[in-house]
Design a protein around this motif. Structure first.
Motif, PDB file in Angstrom:
ATOM      1  N   LEU A  99      -2.009  -7.563   1.355  1.00 14.49           N
ATOM      2  CA  LEU A  99      -2.524  -6.329   0.744  1.00 14.49           C
ATOM      3  C   LEU A  99      -2.966  -6.551  -0.703  1.00 14.49           C
ATOM      4  O   LEU A  99      -3.356  -5.598  -1.379  1.00 14.49           O
ATOM      5  CB  LEU A  99      -1.446  -5.240   0.797  1.00 14.49           C
ATOM      6  N   THR A 154      -0.352  -3.872  -8.700  1.00 11.70           N
ATOM      7  CA  THR A 154      -1.598  -3.822  -7.938  1.00 11.70           C
ATOM      8  C   THR A 154      -2.660  -3.052  -8.706  1.00 11.70           C
ATOM      9  O   THR A 154      -2.339  -2.190  -9.536  1.00 11.70           O
ATOM     10  CB  THR A 154      -1.381  -3.150  -6.567  1.00 11.70           C
ATOM     11  N   ASN A 191      -4.836  -1.506  -6.818  1.00  7.20           N
ATOM     12  CA  ASN A 191      -5.276  -0.615  -5.749  1.00  7.20           C
ATOM     13  C   ASN A 191      -4.093   0.219  -5.258  1.00  7.20           C
ATOM     14  O   ASN A 191      -3.225  -0.274  -4.535  1.00  7.20           O
ATOM     15  CB  ASN A 191      -5.865  -1.445  -4.602  1.00  7.20           C
ATOM     16  N   ALA A 228      -3.407   0.330  -1.506  1.00  8.48           N
ATOM     17  CA  ALA A 228      -2.650  -0.786  -0.929  1.00  8.48           C
ATOM     18  C   ALA A 228      -1.153  -0.520  -0.998  1.00  8.48           C
ATOM     19  O   ALA A 228      -0.403  -0.856  -0.068  1.00  8.48           O
ATOM     20  CB  ALA A 228      -3.002  -2.081  -1.659  1.00  8.48           C
ATOM     21  N   ARG A 246      -0.233   1.888   1.763  1.00 12.36           N
ATOM     22  CA  ARG A 246      -0.197   1.198   3.056  1.00 12.36           C
ATOM     23  C   ARG A 246       1.085   0.376   3.182  1.00 12.36           C
ATOM     24  O   ARG A 246       1.731   0.364   4.234  1.00 12.36           O
ATOM     25  CB  ARG A 246      -1.424   0.300   3.200  1.00 12.36           C
TER      26      ARG A 246
END
Length: 261
Positions: free
Chosen positions: A28, A49, A51, A54, A57
């Motif tokens: 990820l 991260t 994102n 991600a 998820r």
């Protein structure tokens, strides 16, 4: 772009469990900053991260894994970062959430904790309770060094009983750590010193008060004014009492005199 703290309880400590979680994070494109065991049967991770999708998820997938139970998933607090570094959480009072407990064997963790507080900007009032020679002052000084801050004693018994009644030059900087002994200040009859303390209390800077309960007696301040209270003991069952400390302060003052400047 953000950091996240992920902690899980290990239900079945099977080989490859950590590898599975790390591989999932890698797929990820979530970076692992640090990993450590936290207390018993739990593992914490500090991840980063660019994102946030991600992270969502990852949260969804790990919540379905059979061999772990996710206990924390949040943007990291100071206690989370320290738990990752030291392998356990700093004990906090069940009723007073801003009160933290340490014993002398944990001076390293205490210094780390205070250094992180000292790095923050603006007003912060920190009280530290503890019996004589338990390590209060040395911990404050060490934390100041770790935070790359200059420390200024407004009142102290570290070498001799000291009472400051003025500051000069860069001592007025809001970037300094101002330290005072609540017993010495409370017993002081020097109006200039008391006025200096009032000025410092109103400055948007970090103040650390040893013996905060004595400091607030017969003053305009309350214990509720403190953002953090730290209790430092020689051992977990030690009772913090002020009768002995007041006698020690009086004998130090009578025997050695003091500095007023």
């Amino acid at each position: 772009m953000s950091d996240w703290y992920f902690e899980y309880e290990i239900q079945v400590n099977r080989p490859g469990l950590l590898g599975d979680i790390a591989s999932l994070l890698g797929m990820l494109r979530v970076n692992i900053i640090s990993i450590n065991g936290v207390d018993e049967d739990r593992r914490g991770m500090l991840v980063h991260t660019d994102n946030d999708e991600a992270i969502e998820r990852f949260r969804t997938i790990v919540s379905t894994m059979e061999h772990i139970n996710v206990t924390k998933f949040r943007q990291p607090k100071l206690r989370d970062r320290l738990a990752i570094r030291h392998g356990r959480y700093i004990p906090r009072d069940a009723d007073e959430k801003n009160t933290f407990h340490f014993v002398r064997d944990e001076l390293g963790i205490l210094v780390d904790f205070m250094a992180e507080l000292f790095k923050k900007e603006g007003h912060k009032l920190i009280g530290i309770r503890g019996m004589p020679r338990v390590g209060k002052t040395e911990s404050i000084v060490a934390a100041s060094v770790c935070a790359n801050k200059k420390w200024i004693f407004l009142s102290s018994t570290m070498i001799k009983q000291t009472v400051r009644n003025k500051l000069v030059g860069d001592e007025f900087s809001r970037n300094n750590i101002f330290i005072l002994d609540g017993i010495v200040t409370r017993r002081s009859s020097d109006e200039k010193h008391l006025q200096l303390v009032r000025e410092m209390m109103n400055m948007p800077c970090i103040k650390v008060v040893e013996h905060p309960d004595m400091f607030v007696q017969h003053s305009e301040y309350k214990i509720e004014d403190f953002d953090y209270i730290i209790e430092l003991r020689h051992h977990t069952d030690e009772e913090i009492t002020y009768e002995i400390m007041e006698k020690n302060h009086m004998s130090e003052s009578d025997s050695f005199g003091g500095f007023n400047f």
